[in-house]
Enzyme design. Structure first.
Site, PDB file in Angstrom:
ATOM      1  N   HIS A  43       1.599  31.074  25.057  1.00 15.81           N
ATOM      2  CA  HIS A  43       0.714  31.003  23.889  1.00 15.81           C
ATOM      3  C   HIS A  43       0.400  29.568  23.473  1.00 15.81           C
ATOM      4  CE1 HIS A  43       4.527  30.824  21.394  1.00 15.81           C
ATOM      5  NE2 HIS A  43       3.775  29.980  20.717  1.00 15.81           N
ATOM      6  N   ASP A  60       5.704  35.523  27.922  1.00 18.76           N
ATOM      7  CA  ASP A  60       5.147  34.398  27.149  1.00 18.76           C
ATOM      8  C   ASP A  60       5.620  33.054  27.708  1.00 18.76           C
ATOM      9  OD1 ASP A  60       3.638  33.074  25.287  1.00 18.76           O
ATOM     10  OD2 ASP A  60       5.053  33.317  23.640  1.00 18.76           O
ATOM     11  N   SER A  81       7.442  25.727  19.650  1.00 17.66           N
ATOM     12  CA  SER A  81       7.203  26.676  20.734  1.00 17.66           C
ATOM     13  C   SER A  81       7.174  25.969  22.087  1.00 17.66           C
ATOM     14  CB  SER A  81       5.875  27.402  20.517  1.00 17.66           C
ATOM     15  OG  SER A  81       5.944  28.261  19.416  1.00 17.66           O
TER      16      SER A  81
END
Length: 510
Positions: A149, A179, A256
């Site tokens: 992402h 992911d 992230s």
């Protein structure tokens, strides 16, 4: 005489008051120190004493000071800042998409790359859209793991090292179901992190989260492993795998793709998500375990795409309420709600109502844990699945299959030119080609940062039939047509869900 007595009394009161004030100001001393008139000294030392105020035990049980500085020193150089760049919004890419382009198209095609995309109405040139995240160098050759992402929908990806050197990154492969994405930069002598067996990670052990939250580069936070095998239903992919390591180390937007490491400075997970009502740190962070990371990286490097073995069952974590609902005795494990017809589990003899308790003698107590174990396998792998059925244990040997119901390993053509395009391709199925009345082609099954996304409005699902007027029947044809290509490229093809031909053009010059 009276005045003299009053004067003496006043002096006594004054002296007593002064004594109290002195004691309050400088601390309480033993009476003998005061009355013996010994000097009071204040000791000063250099450095920070009491730095190691906490202690921990190593794997052998030896007690040692808890020190994060050495771990941080090992890790910082291997964690990078990632900037994803979306040059144009979807509404601004349409200048390079053409339907029903008349033949011959060469005259128009020759001038195409001299044009500048038009500004939107009002004459204001749109600004690029930037996103930021983190990544971890896992190989000295420049391979970097991050979250999908972080780079999803980007046209370009830029990586900045801890020493502030900046590089353009190529996307080697992605896996939306976990992911994760694998990037590469062309740099030498890079510091990298080693991956450990995340099955050995224990709840309660100290960990550090390293990344770039909220624009604060190279931030380190400390916490513990709060739980394992967590599923928070954040990934909406069809075959999503969620078995997160939960930590209370502070994780915020921008973290992230960053590192979750143990005190030895080894990678135990990739920070991926936070559980928060505000969008910022609330005490719950989640990381993809290193075992899943390792499997994804190995598959992308070896096969070009992730090979996912599947049981073919619908599952639920067993608990007391579910046992009452199904009117069965409670056992810790995973309830098999449904078995897909002709799936790997069906062929092995597993039935709806079985409670899976072990896979290859590894105890399985929750659905995420079962997902994690199976996700580490490939189509064709054999696993021994132990279930509780009518109170008795039974073991079945299951040959895992892929999403298409076969044991085949599907390799992606690994050529640098295809990475440059930023797409995954597959040779078109013959039945689909016949249905569309075309003589074969190559289907674009996934797009990620690269030339196609940056310079065209091509959508996933596009079927390439011609490149520069030459027929394309397989992936090798695509690679051959573009290898060592200079200048402009014109791609012709169709969509299954839309009539007519479509044309996309882009330049191969860097």
């Amino acid at each position: 005489m009276k005045n003299n007595r009053n004067t003496q009394k006043g002096w006594r009161i004054y002296l007593f008051t002064a004594l109290i004030a002195f004691v309050v100001s400088f601390g309480v001393f033993e009476a003998r120190e005061w009355f013996e008139d010994e000097p009071v000294t204040i000791e000063k030392v250099s450095g920070l004493q009491g730095k190691h105020v906490l202690y921990t035990a190593d794997n052998e049980g030896n007690i040692k000071p808890l020190d994060f500085t050495k771990t941080t020193g090992k890790v910082l150089d291997a964690v990078v800042h990632i900037k994803s760049i979306q040059t144009w919004g979807d509404s601004n890419k349409g200048q390079f998409e053409y339907r029903q382009l008349p033949d011959p198209f060469r005259d128009f095609f020759g001038d195409m790359f001299k044009r500048t995309p038009k500004s939107p109405e009002g004459g204001i040139q749109p600004q690029p859209i930037y996103g930021t995240g983190s990544g971890v160098i896992i190989n000295e050759k420049g391979y970097i793991i991050t979250n999908n992402h972080v780079i999803d929908n980007a046209d370009e990806v830029e990586v900045t090292l801890y020493n502030n050197e900046t590089y353009k990154a190529s996307v080697i492969g992605t896996d939306p179901t976990t992911d994760l994405a694998l990037l590469q930069i062309k740099a030498a002598d890079l510091r990298s992190l080693s991956l450990v067996n995340s099955d050995d990670v224990e709840v309660g052990e100290w960990v550090l989260a390293v990344g770039n939250p909220m624009g604060l580069n190279s931030t380190v936070t400390a916490g513990i492993v709060s739980a394992k095998a967590r599923n928070i239903n954040i990934n909406k992919e069809k075959f999503a795998v969620e078995s997160f390591i939960q930590t209370d180390a502070a994780i915020n937007p921008g973290n992230s793709g960053g590192a979750l490491v143990n005190l030895e400075g080894n990678l135990i997970g990739i920070n991926t998500a936070i559980a928060s009502r505000t969008g910022t740190y609330n005490g719950y962070g989640f990381a993809v375990p290193s075992n899943i990371v390792s499997k994804v990286v190995e598959d992308i490097l070896k096969y070009g795409s992730v090979q996912r073995g599947m049981l073919g069952v619908t599952i639920r974590t067993m608990d007391g309420n579910l046992a009452k609902e199904k009117d069965v005795d409670f056992f810790k494990g995973v309830w098999v709600e449904n078995v897909n017809e002709n799936s790997a589990a069906d062929k092995a003899g597993i039935k709806a109502g079985d409670i899976i308790i072990k896979v290859n003698d590894v105890v399985v107590n929750t659905s995420p844990r079962l997902q994690e174990i199976i996700a580490s396998k490939r189509p064709g792998d054999r696993v021994d699945v132990t279930v509780k059925r009518d109170g008795k244990e039974k073991t079945f040997t299951v040959v895992l299959e892929n999403a298409k119901g076969t044991t085949a390993i599907v390799k992606k053509e690994k050529k640098e030119v295809l990475n440059l395009l930023g797409a995954d391709f597959e040779t078109l199925d013959a039945d689909v080609a016949e249905k569309l009345d075309i003589k074969g082609g190559v289907k674009v099954i996934r797009l990620y940062p690269g030339k196609i996304r940056k310079e065209t409005q091509m959508r996933e699902g596009f079927i390439i039939t011609h490149i520069d007027g030459k027929k394309v029947k397989n992936i090798e044809d695509v690679a051959e047509a573009l290898e060592n290509k200079q200048g402009g490229v014109m791609i012709e093809g169709v969509y299954e869900d839309q009539p007519g031909k479509y044309y996309y053009a882009f330049g191969m010059d860097s």
